[in-house]
Design an enzyme around this catalytic site. Structure first.
Site, PDB file in Angstrom:
ATOM      1  CE  LYS A   1      -7.348  14.004   6.102  1.00 41.34           C
ATOM      2  NZ  LYS A   1      -7.899  13.290   7.291  1.00 41.34           N
TER       3      LYS A   1
ATOM      4  CB  SER B   1     -10.831  11.208   5.755  1.00 48.80           C
ATOM      5  OG  SER B   1     -10.079  11.703   6.839  1.00 48.80           O
TER       6      SER B   1
ATOM      7  CB  SER C   1      -9.271   9.852   9.260  1.00 47.88           C
ATOM      8  OG  SER C   1     -10.622   9.897   8.914  1.00 47.88           O
TER       9      SER C   1
END
Lengths: 500, 94
Positions: free
Chosen positions: A89, A164, A188
């Site tokens: 990420k 996310s 997330s």
């Protein structure tokens, strides 16, 4: 009994051998490497081909440099993850690589140091492929607030991948990598895992060092893995966990071998089912899939019991005070001085320093980031602190106590991960509150600091749904064990999207 | 209405974010909706409930105050939008 003919077995073996590398799990890749059938550069080349051909369709990787990947493959260390591709990420610092939190304000930033997890995974031999898309600074549940544009859900490109950590979840679903890293502040990791039909795990607060994770809400943030199944999750966990003096919130707890714990017995374990997580608004098909998953576990000898978590309905309200408050403080460092964007025409001469800050932050942050910074600053400001922030910390105690009381009666808690399957891109973007409410089942685990695992548990109208298991602090091994037993009896986690 | 336009503009200044008129108007409406939702916490009596400061009850972590290696100045400055002579450069303050 008919014994399979030798030629049949050969056919099978051949089939297995010619299965594309990108269809293999991390565990299978490890076996092939150990057997000398594959090398790290061969694996790297196969994934580079796949990603180069398909990334544009999904917008999953936002930083991806094939030459650099090949260099890494050639010098990958010979640890337990040697040559196994990993997506990261974009909010985790990787030395010398673009790290932007999908925000304009960090454009051009290349950290001078590695996150501790990246150091550990490189030592274990993992092959870093690149950085994945995310909601800006992890503010969102759909990957749509990214400055790079949204990621598409590999199961249906009209749908959001969740967020996310949507890029990392989609990367595993699209077979761009067997393993990926995300971060989870209010769901997330788990909500995108549910939306993309992969396994996602938020460990206990403090289980994994957060050094090098660009902070969103420091009392809630936790790094965690994405994988196709629980066995791969355990493999990755083994290499990530453990005390780190560089993160003062990192727990000094012994780390068990998560892989060898998977096959231990689950008979007689008690799983609590909180009625608050099965409200009338729950999608009826998601409800049916989660109930069916619980029946599978019951057949394997666990006992299902009714429990209550009475303060569940306040979790979203508590979260949207605490998380933005902490974010408003953490994001004060992005001001055009040390890294990233500085508003044009504000070099070193001209207008005032204050003006430079205000213009840089106005241009650098997207709408959701501004909304949260302003909401958090408001909740912390003089005259409102008691009514909002202090009140939220008190209700957070009540939510945490709910779990303590429930765990007196059960070993783990099972719920849906999300009340729906993936929603359409654009559907909730202009309605912040509707977007916030999509995290209603995942937020409490962060408020109470508990480990929580999301497992694929079936499909509703061709979109995956997720089962969530929550445990006591540091009960990672137990959650992974139950998840592994579930995946031995089901094949949802082996399905791949038609386009992948 | 829990929050006024003037308050939003004041908070934006505290947050060091320049907020054009159109954005301020939109944001006021959105924050109003969110804060109205958050008001549901008022249903709970929390007078006797302690504020939760840390999920695992962790207290302070100390270490010896010793010299340790750190980033070289050129590495620290490598990402700066403007730097000069080993320092971060900003618009004139005084």
């Amino acid at each position: 009994m008919r014994r399979p003919a030798i030629t049949d077995s050969f056919k099978y073996l051949k089939l297995f051998k010619h299965m594309p590398i990108t269809d293999c799990s991390a565990y299978e890749i490890r076996q092939k490497i150990t057997a000398g059938e594959l090398s790290a550069p061969e694996i790297a080349a196969a994934y580079i081909r796949k990603i180069t051909a398909a990334n544009q369709r999904f917008n999953i990787f936002v930083h991806f440099e094939p030459e650099e990947i090949m260099n890494r493959a050639r010098r990958a260390s010979h640890g337990p993850l040697h040559g196994i591709p990993l997506a990261v990420k974009d909010n985790l610092c990787v030395r010398g690589e673009p790290t932007t939190c999908a925000s304009r304000i960090l454009s051009g930033f290349r950290p001078p140091y590695n996150s501790t997890v990246i150091d550990r995974l490189e030592q274990a031999g993992a092959l870093l492929l690149g950085k994945t898309n995310m909601d800006e600074f992890a503010f969102g549940s759909s990957c749509e607030t990214s400055c790079y544009g949204p990621t598409a859900n590999p199961w249906d490109r009209r749908c959001a991948p969740g967020g996310s950590s949507g890029g990392s979840a989609a990367a595993v679903a699209a077979r761009f990598c067997p393993l990926a890293l995300g971060s989870d502040t209010g769901g997330s990791i788990r909500q995108p895992a549910s939306f993309c039909g992969v396994t996602g795990f938020k460990p206990t607060y403090g289980r994994i060092s957060r050094y090098g994770l660009i902070a969103f809400a420091s009392s809630l943030d936790q790094i965690g893995p994405f994988a196709r199944d629980v066995r791969d999750t355990a493999l990755l966990m083994n290499a990530m966990c453990g005390y780190d003096p560089a993160d003062s919130t990192c727990a000094q707890q012994p780390v068990p071998d998560y892989l060898s714990g998977l096959d231990k017995d689950i008979r007689g374990l008690r799983i609590g089912i909180p009625r608050e997580y099965f409200p009338p608004q729950l999608d009826p098909e998601v409800n049916a899939l989660v109930r069916a998953a619980l029946a599978v576990l019951e057949q394997q000898g666990v006992e299902l019991i009714d429990i209550r978590l009475p303060h569940t309905e306040y979790a979203v309200a508590v979260y949207y005070i605490i998380a933005p408050s902490e974010a408003s403080s953490n994001l004060a460092r992005f001001d055009g001085v040390q890294y990233g964007l500085r508003a044009a025409a504000h070099g070193v001469s001209g207008q005032s320093l204050l003006d430079m800050y205000e213009q840089t932050r106005a241009q650098g942050f997207g709408c959701e980031a501004k909304r949260r910074i302003i909401l958090g600053t408001y909740a912390l400001s003089s005259g409102y602190y008691d009514a909002y922030y202090l009140k939220a910390l008190k209700v957070r105690s009540l939510i945490s106590r709910d779990f303590e009381q429930a765990f007196a009666h059960c070993d783990c808690i099972a719920t849906p991960t999300s009340p729906t399957t993936a929603f359409r891109l654009g559907e909730r973007l202009n309605d912040p509150l509707a977007m916030y409410l999509s995290d209603v089942f995942t937020i409490s685990a962060n408020l109470a600091g508990l480990p929580a695992l999301s497992l694929p548990c079936g499909f509703s109208r061709a979109l995956p749904a997720g089962l969530q298991l929550l445990g006591k602090p540091f009960a990672e091994e137990l959650l992974l064990r139950i998840g592994h037993h579930y995946q031995q009896q089901t094949s949802w986690h082996t399905q791949s999207p038609p386009e992948a | 209405m829990p929050i006024s336009r003037a308050t939003v503009e004041h908070i934006a200044r505290l947050s060091r974010i320049a907020l054009p008129d159109a954005e301020a108007a939109l944001l006021t409406g959105q924050l109003d909706t969110i804060l109205r939702y958050i008001e549901k916490l008022d249903q709970l009596d929390t007078a006797s409930i302690p504020a939760m400061s840390h999920v695992l009850g962790l207290t302070n972590v100390f270490r010896e105050d010793m010299r340790r290696p750190s980033l070289a100045p050129e590495d620290s400055l490598a990402n700066a939008p403007a730097g000069d002579n080993g320092q971060f450069q900003v618009p004139k303050i005084i």
